[in-house]
Design an enzyme around this catalytic site. Structure first.
Site, PDB file in Angstrom:
ATOM      1  N   HIS A  79       0.823  -1.207   0.000  1.00  0.00           N
ATOM      2  CA  HIS A  79       0.000   0.000   0.000  1.00  0.00           C
ATOM      3  C   HIS A  79       0.858   1.259   0.000  1.00  0.00           C
ATOM      4  O   HIS A  79       0.539   2.246  -0.666  1.00  0.00           O
ATOM      5  CB  HIS A  79      -0.930  -0.010   1.212  1.00  0.00           C
ATOM      6  CG  HIS A  79      -1.738   1.230   1.346  1.00  0.00           C
ATOM      7  ND1 HIS A  79      -1.481   2.181   2.307  1.00  0.00           N
ATOM      8  CD2 HIS A  79      -2.789   1.696   0.627  1.00  0.00           C
ATOM      9  CE1 HIS A  79      -2.351   3.170   2.171  1.00  0.00           C
ATOM     10  NE2 HIS A  79      -3.149   2.907   1.164  1.00  0.00           N
ATOM     11  N   GLU A  82       1.808   2.151  -3.458  1.00  0.00           N
ATOM     12  CA  GLU A  82       0.787   2.844  -4.248  1.00  0.00           C
ATOM     13  C   GLU A  82       0.980   4.354  -4.150  1.00  0.00           C
ATOM     14  O   GLU A  82       0.802   5.083  -5.130  1.00  0.00           O
ATOM     15  CB  GLU A  82      -0.601   2.440  -3.748  1.00  0.00           C
ATOM     16  CG  GLU A  82      -1.738   3.152  -4.455  1.00  0.00           C
ATOM     17  CD  GLU A  82      -3.052   2.996  -3.725  1.00  0.00           C
ATOM     18  OE1 GLU A  82      -3.863   3.945  -3.762  1.00  0.00           O
ATOM     19  OE2 GLU A  82      -3.258   1.942  -3.100  1.00  0.00           O
ATOM     20  N   HIS A  83       1.359   4.842  -2.974  1.00  0.00           N
ATOM     21  CA  HIS A  83       1.621   6.269  -2.781  1.00  0.00           C
ATOM     22  C   HIS A  83       2.945   6.680  -3.419  1.00  0.00           C
ATOM     23  O   HIS A  83       3.031   7.710  -4.094  1.00  0.00           O
ATOM     24  CB  HIS A  83       1.638   6.592  -1.286  1.00  0.00           C
ATOM     25  CG  HIS A  83       0.295   6.516  -0.635  1.00  0.00           C
ATOM     26  ND1 HIS A  83      -0.430   7.634  -0.271  1.00  0.00           N
ATOM     27  CD2 HIS A  83      -0.467   5.451  -0.296  1.00  0.00           C
ATOM     28  CE1 HIS A  83      -1.572   7.264   0.264  1.00  0.00           C
ATOM     29  NE2 HIS A  83      -1.616   5.938   0.275  1.00  0.00           N
ATOM     30  N   GLU A 159      -3.547   8.140   7.125  1.00  0.00           N
ATOM     31  CA  GLU A 159      -4.653   7.415   6.502  1.00  0.00           C
ATOM     32  C   GLU A 159      -5.131   6.284   7.414  1.00  0.00           C
ATOM     33  O   GLU A 159      -6.326   6.042   7.555  1.00  0.00           O
ATOM     34  CB  GLU A 159      -4.214   6.855   5.151  1.00  0.00           C
ATOM     35  CG  GLU A 159      -5.315   6.122   4.399  1.00  0.00           C
ATOM     36  CD  GLU A 159      -4.839   5.554   3.074  1.00  0.00           C
ATOM     37  OE1 GLU A 159      -5.559   4.690   2.516  1.00  0.00           O
ATOM     38  OE2 GLU A 159      -3.760   5.949   2.596  1.00  0.00           O
TER      39      GLU A 159
END
Length: 335
Positions: A79, A82-83, A159
């Site tokens: 994840h 992804e950033h 997040e």
């Protein structure tokens, strides 16, 4: 006729650039049309679907990597990537990727889950080359120095605070899977545990990138108002020089059979009680998955569903009921 045209396009592309070549793998029916499938000599898979209903094109890049490919102590790395993939590359300063797409009138986003990660652009058909350039650039030349990594770690940590630690349903869903799976990587959340997120180093990210972000671990899907020869040539020229990577075999323990119920109670500030239930269910490719999905819709699909009428409208025991059959590569849960 279609196959002859595609083979002619391939032959012309090979004559112009014999070093990197496509192999035509055949067609897959899709409604009244067909998806044309190819493989580049470095292992990149390509799916093409011509659709001229609008002068646009969608460009997806799927990587066969998700949280299942992580290990304890390094959860959330998929994840985080992804950033990171929207950040700086060797030829594009930070912020340039998004700016170029915005100037072209494009829409872009990405997603990471347990079994996969994808990135996409939807843009005018005459800007296909921009998507090819940008995606091939960040597949091979992402910058992963400390400032880039530390900045995105803080974004992901926030997040997690917002979507899990300060969110009742996010926290409960995470605990449901942590309780249901004891051995399989579905035990940990895609976003990762907070301690793991805050402990990532540039070396962790570089090793992950060089292992999984490679053409032989990717599938490019192009749909829209395209010319096959043009798409094949552009993608071959951009991705052909990117070398293969050695993808390690997956090393995880399958989930053992569950022989008794597992329950967990937590206290959180909320206006009403909530219950999350999970039954071990089929994988997406199992024969029973479609039937269970239909059953889930009968039981939980909207206000006319059986469970809504019984528990919300009839007995007035609940204000809302929902159900879902997980769409995972390995057996998941019927929630």
């Amino acid at each position: 006729m279609m196959e002859k045209r595609l083979r002619a396009a391939l032959d012309a592309a090979h004559l112009a650039h014999p070093k990197h070549t496509w192999t035509y793998l055949g067609d897959v029916p899709f409604g009244d049309d067909a998806v044309h499938t190819f493989e580049l000599d470095n292992g990149l898979r390509l799916l093409l679907l011509v659709d001229r209903q609008a002068p646009t094109v969608s460009y997806f890049t799927w990587f066969r990597v998700g949280s299942r490919n992580e290990r304890p102590g390094k959860t959330g790395l998929s994840h985080l990537f992804e950033h990171l993939m929207f950040n700086e590359t060797e030829n594009l300063p930070a912020g340039t990727f998004d700016r170029k797409l915005e100037e072209a009138g494009a829409e872009t986003n990405a997603a990471t889950w347990l079994d996969w990660t994808y990135y996409y652009e939807s843009l005018p058909k005459d800007r296909l080359g921009l998507a090819v350039t940008l995606e091939s650039e960040r597949m091979a030349r992402l910058v992963l120095r400390a400032p880039q990594v530390e900045s995105e770690i803080e974004v992901v940590a926030n997040e997690r605070r917002y979507s899990v630690e300060d969110n009742l349903e996010g926290a409960a869903s995470e605990l449901l899977y942590k309780t249901a799976f004891e051995k399989h990587p579905y035990h940990w959340p895609t976003i990762g545990w907070m301690d793991d997120i805050q402990g990532f180093t540039p070396e962790d990210c570089e090793a992950f990138y060089r292992t999984y972000y490679a053409p032989n671990n990717a599938i490019v899907v192009v749909v829209g108002d395209i010319r096959e020869k043009d798409a094949l040539t552009r993608i071959r020229d951009a991705y052909g020089p990117i070398p293969r990577a050695t993808i390690p075999p997956e090393d995880y323990q399958p989930e053992p059979p569950q022989t008794e119920a597992r329950t967990l109670e937590i206290e959180k500030p909320t206006a009403s009680e909530k219950i999350f239930m999970g039954y071990h269910g089929p994988a997406l490719g199992d024969a029973d998955h479609a039937a269970l999905t239909v059953l889930s819709e009968i039981l939980f699909g909207g206000r006319a569903s059986r469970m809504h009428r019984a528990l919300v409208q009839g007995a007035e025991l609940a204000t809302d009921v929902r159900g879902w059959v997980s769409t995972f590569r390995d057996p998941g849960l019927f929630e």
